[in-house]
Design a protein around this motif. Sequence first.
Motif, short mmCIF file in Angstrom:
data_model
loop_
_atom_site.label_atom_id
_atom_site.label_comp_id
_atom_site.label_asym_id
_atom_site.label_seq_id
_atom_site.Cartn_x
_atom_site.Cartn_y
_atom_site.Cartn_z
N ASN B 63 56.41 -49.91 35.98
CA ASN B 63 55.43 -50.64 35.33
C ASN B 63 54.15 -50.10 35.96
OD1 ASN B 63 56.66 -52.11 33.66
ND2 ASN B 63 56.93 -53.74 34.86
N VAL B 64 54.26 -48.84 36.77
CA VAL B 64 52.96 -48.16 37.20
C VAL B 64 53.21 -46.76 36.78
CG1 VAL B 64 51.58 -47.22 39.20
CG2 VAL B 64 52.58 -49.62 39.07
N HIS B 65 54.44 -46.26 37.15
CA HIS B 65 54.96 -44.77 36.82
C HIS B 65 55.68 -44.90 35.43
CE1 HIS B 65 53.49 -44.65 40.94
NE2 HIS B 65 52.91 -43.61 40.54
N PHE B 66 56.23 -45.87 35.30
CA PHE B 66 57.34 -45.88 34.13
C PHE B 66 57.58 -47.36 33.50
CE2 PHE B 66 59.58 -46.23 38.10
CZ PHE B 66 60.60 -47.35 37.80
N ASP B 67 58.02 -47.16 32.23
CA ASP B 67 58.11 -48.69 31.44
C ASP B 67 59.72 -48.47 31.04
OD1 ASP B 67 58.32 -50.48 29.50
OD2 ASP B 67 56.17 -50.32 29.08
N LEU B 68 60.50 -49.31 31.65
CA LEU B 68 61.76 -49.44 31.13
C LEU B 68 61.96 -49.67 29.58
CD1 LEU B 68 63.70 -50.52 34.55
CD2 LEU B 68 63.47 -48.10 33.56
N SER B 69 60.92 -50.36 29.13
CA SER B 69 61.27 -50.76 27.73
C SER B 69 61.52 -49.29 26.78
CB SER B 69 60.04 -51.72 27.25
OG SER B 69 58.81 -50.92 27.26
N TYR B 70 60.83 -48.31 27.18
CA TYR B 70 61.37 -47.07 26.25
C TYR B 70 61.67 -45.92 27.21
CZ TYR B 70 56.27 -46.66 27.38
OH TYR B 70 55.00 -46.48 27.94
N MET B 71 61.77 -46.10 28.48
CA MET B 71 62.18 -45.00 29.36
C MET B 71 63.76 -45.17 29.53
SD MET B 71 62.07 -42.40 31.12
CE MET B 71 60.71 -41.60 32.03
N PRO B 72 64.77 -44.45 29.24
CA PRO B 72 66.09 -44.71 29.39
C PRO B 72 66.52 -44.46 30.86
CG PRO B 72 65.89 -43.21 27.36
CD PRO B 72 64.62 -43.41 28.24
N LEU B 73 67.26 -45.31 31.73
CA LEU B 73 67.30 -44.90 32.93
C LEU B 73 67.88 -43.59 33.50
CD1 LEU B 73 68.67 -48.62 33.86
CD2 LEU B 73 66.84 -47.45 35.08
N LYS B 74 68.65 -43.11 32.50
CA LYS B 74 69.08 -41.81 32.77
C LYS B 74 67.97 -40.74 32.83
CE LYS B 74 73.40 -40.48 31.37
NZ LYS B 74 74.59 -40.08 30.14
N HIS B 75 67.16 -40.82 31.93
CA HIS B 75 66.21 -39.98 31.78
C HIS B 75 65.02 -40.29 32.99
CE1 HIS B 75 67.50 -39.03 27.89
NE2 HIS B 75 66.29 -38.68 27.47
N LEU B 76 64.92 -41.48 33.53
CA LEU B 76 64.25 -41.82 34.57
C LEU B 76 64.74 -41.06 35.84
CD1 LEU B 76 61.93 -43.51 35.94
CD2 LEU B 76 63.26 -45.42 36.09
N GLY B 77 66.00 -41.37 36.11
CA GLY B 77 66.67 -40.62 37.28
C GLY B 77 66.32 -39.18 37.45
N TYR B 78 66.38 -38.59 36.01
CA TYR B 78 66.40 -37.08 35.98
C TYR B 78 64.83 -36.71 36.08
CZ TYR B 78 66.97 -32.48 33.75
OH TYR B 78 66.92 -30.98 33.39
N LYS B 79 63.98 -37.47 35.75
CA LYS B 79 62.43 -37.37 35.77
C LYS B 79 61.84 -37.47 37.55
CE LYS B 79 57.89 -38.74 34.02
NZ LYS B 79 57.24 -39.36 33.05
N ALA B 80 62.71 -38.39 37.98
CA ALA B 80 62.37 -38.79 39.27
C ALA B 80 62.58 -37.42 40.19
CB ALA B 80 63.04 -39.88 40.07
N ILE B 81 63.62 -36.64 39.83
CA ILE B 81 63.77 -35.47 40.48
C ILE B 81 63.08 -34.42 40.12
CG2 ILE B 81 65.82 -33.80 41.01
CD1 ILE B 81 66.37 -36.58 42.35
N MET B 82 62.65 -34.06 38.91
CA MET B 82 61.67 -32.96 38.29
C MET B 82 60.39 -33.28 39.02
SD MET B 82 63.24 -31.34 36.59
CE MET B 82 64.96 -31.75 37.01
#
Lengths: 350, 350
Positions: B63-82
Amino acid sequence: MIEDKNQSRTSLSDLGEFGLIEHLTKNFTIKQSSTIKGVGDDAAILNFKSKHIVVTTDLLVENVHFDLSYMPLKHLGYKAIMVNLSDVYAMNATATQVTVSIALSNRFPLEAIEELYAGIETASQIYNVDIVGGDTTSSTKGLIISVTAIGEIDSNDIVYRNGAKPNDLLVVTGDLGAAYMGLQVLEREKEVFKVNPNNQPDLDAYTYIIERQLKPEARKDIVKLLKDLNVKPTSMIDISDGLSSEIIHICKQSNVGVELYENKIPLDPQVISTCEEFNIDSTTIALNGGEDYELLMTISQEDFPKIKGNPNLTVIGYMTEKEKGMHLVTRGETLIPLIAKGWNALNDQE
Amino acid sequence: MIEDKNQSRTSLSDLGEFGLIEHLTKNFTIKQSSTIKGVGDDAAILNFKSKHIVVTTDLLVENVHFDLSYMPLKHLGYKAIMVNLSDVYAMNATATQVTVSIALSNRFPLEAIEELYAGIETASQIYNVDIVGGDTTSSTKGLIISVTAIGEIDSNDIVYRNGAKPNDLLVVTGDLGAAYMGLQVLEREKEVFKVNPNNQPDLDAYTYIIERQLKPEARKDIVKLLKDLNVKPTSMIDISDGLSSEIIHICKQSNVGVELYENKIPLDPQVISTCEEFNIDSTTIALNGGEDYELLMTISQEDFPKIKGNPNLTVIGYMTEKEKGMHLVTRGETLIPLIAKGWNALNDQE
C-alpha cells in the motif's frame, strides 16, 4: 489558530526522501579499506581481494520484534545492527559493512529517526563497520528495519553449523536467558504503567537483564579470542532463538546427537532471582528464551586445555553419535529429549 | 460447525518459521561459482576472487509501493528482484546473488507466499542470480519485502553517477512513462470494480503499459550490449524515480549542467494515447512518472558512432558546463528549468 508548541518536531515530508537520506547519511565515515564507495550511488562498491565474503540479513518489525513503549529508538538502532553482526561472528568472520533500510509511518518526526540513526551509527563506530547503503521509505503502519551485514574471512577460518563431530565439546559464551527475563520485567512495568502512569518503577534489581534485552552486544570479542587461543570451532551458531533450538540446528546439520547438562548452563544471578520472582523455571528460560546473541560452538576435545578456565567460555555438554539422540541431562540425572520451542515469530501474533 | 471450504489454504503458523523457510528454500539452486554457501547457515559465504563487489538494497511496503488488489503476488516477487537488479546494472555490473526478507501478516496463507516466491525464483532463474539468504517473519499489518542484491565487476568497468563531462551525450534505454500510465489504468479499473464488481474491463489497449507496471524487466541486456559495443558510459543511473530526478542526480554528482530535448524523449504509442485519454501531458509523465527501470547514462561524443542507430539507446540531450544550469528544451524551443518532482514515497501517504 492553534500554535504548534512542539517546536522540536520536524515533519519528514518537509525534508522529502532525498533530503532525509542526505541528512541522515552526511556524517557517515568510511573505516574499512574494503569499502571503495559507500552511500550515494545506485549501489555500494566493495573490494575484499582474496578474502571470502559473508552476507546475512534480518528484518525487525514494530510490535513483533520490538515495542517502542519501552525500547528507546537509539537502543533499537544499536540492537538492529547487533542482531546482524552476531550472524557474521557466528561464521567466525569480521564484520565490515552494513546496509540499513527503514520504513516508517508519518507518526515519526525527524528527531525520532535521528535517534534511531544515532544508535545505528554508535554501533557502527564501536564495531568498526561502514554503513554503505540502504533505503528510506514510508510505511502505512509502524516502523520496519531491515539490515544486511557483510563481513570478510579467510576461507580457512570459516566455521559452518555442520562440522560438529561425536565427542566434541559443546561450548557457549556468556550467560543465557537474561534478555528474555528483561523483556518479562519490561512487559510487567508496561502493564503497571497503564494502570498508574505516575508509578515510578524501581528497576535497580533488573539492570543487567534489562540491558541484555534493550542493548545486547554481539560477540565480536569471541572471534578475536578464539584466534588468540588458536582454537577453530568445529561448528558455530549464534543464539537468537534459544539454546535448545540452536543446539538442534547444529545436531541436524552435523548429523550428531548431544548431551546437554542442565547444571552447566551459565545463568546470571539476576536471571535466577527474577525467574524465582516470576515463578518460572530458569532452565526453560535458558533453553527457549532467545535474543541472547551469545555464540554456541562445538570444539574438538584436544582443544579443551586451550579454553579451560576461560571465563568467556563454558562447556555445557558434548556431542554424541546421532543415534543416541538429543538430550538434556537434568540435575536429577534424568534424560529429557531436547525440543525446539524457540521463539517463533510466526506464532507470536494474533 | 462451519466447514472450511477453502481446502487450499495452509496456515503459516502450522508450519512455523523454520518449516516455512525450509519449505520455501528447498528448491533453490546455486548457479554462480561465487556462491560458496547459500541459505542454511548464519550467513551466506561468497568468493569473488579479484572482482569488486556491488551491494544494493530496497524495501517494498504494501500500500506504499504496491497494491495487492491488482498486483499478482507472483509478479510482485518478480518485480522486487528487478528493482534491485536494476541498481546493480546501473553500476555496469553483473548481478550474482540476492537475499530476500519478507514480513507478512497472518492473513496470507502459505499458498500466497508460494506464489510470491515463485515470482522471486523465476526472476532468479532468468537473471541468473542465486538466492543466498533472507529472513521470514510476521508483520502486524501487510506485506513487506526487503531485497539486497549483490553483483560483481572488474574495477575498470565500474560506472558511477559522478563521471559525466560537459559535451557528453545523455542517453536513455527503452521508453519512458509507461509504468506510471499502467498504474493509472489499474487504479481506474480498481475504482470501477468497487462500483460494479461484475464489470469486465477490456484492457487490450493497455497491455504494454500494464506489463511495464506489473512486470518490469531490469536492463541486464544493456550491460552486455555496452560491452559488445565497447562503450563505457561516463556516468550511469537507473530510472526508478523519474527521468528528471535521475538527470539531476547525475548533474549534481558530476558538477555539470544539461540540455534535455523534449522531442527526443522516447515514448511508446500506448503511453501517448493513454496520456491523451487521461488528459495528462506525456512529457510530464516521462519526466516524473517513475518505476521505468530503464538506464540513463552519459557517453563521450567520440563513442557516438558506436551507438548510432541502436534501437535500445536514444540520445535525449547533452551535458553542459554546470553554470549553464539544467534545462528542458521544449518542442517550442523554450528552456524550462528541470525540477525533481520524482516519486516521493514520503509524501505519498496520508
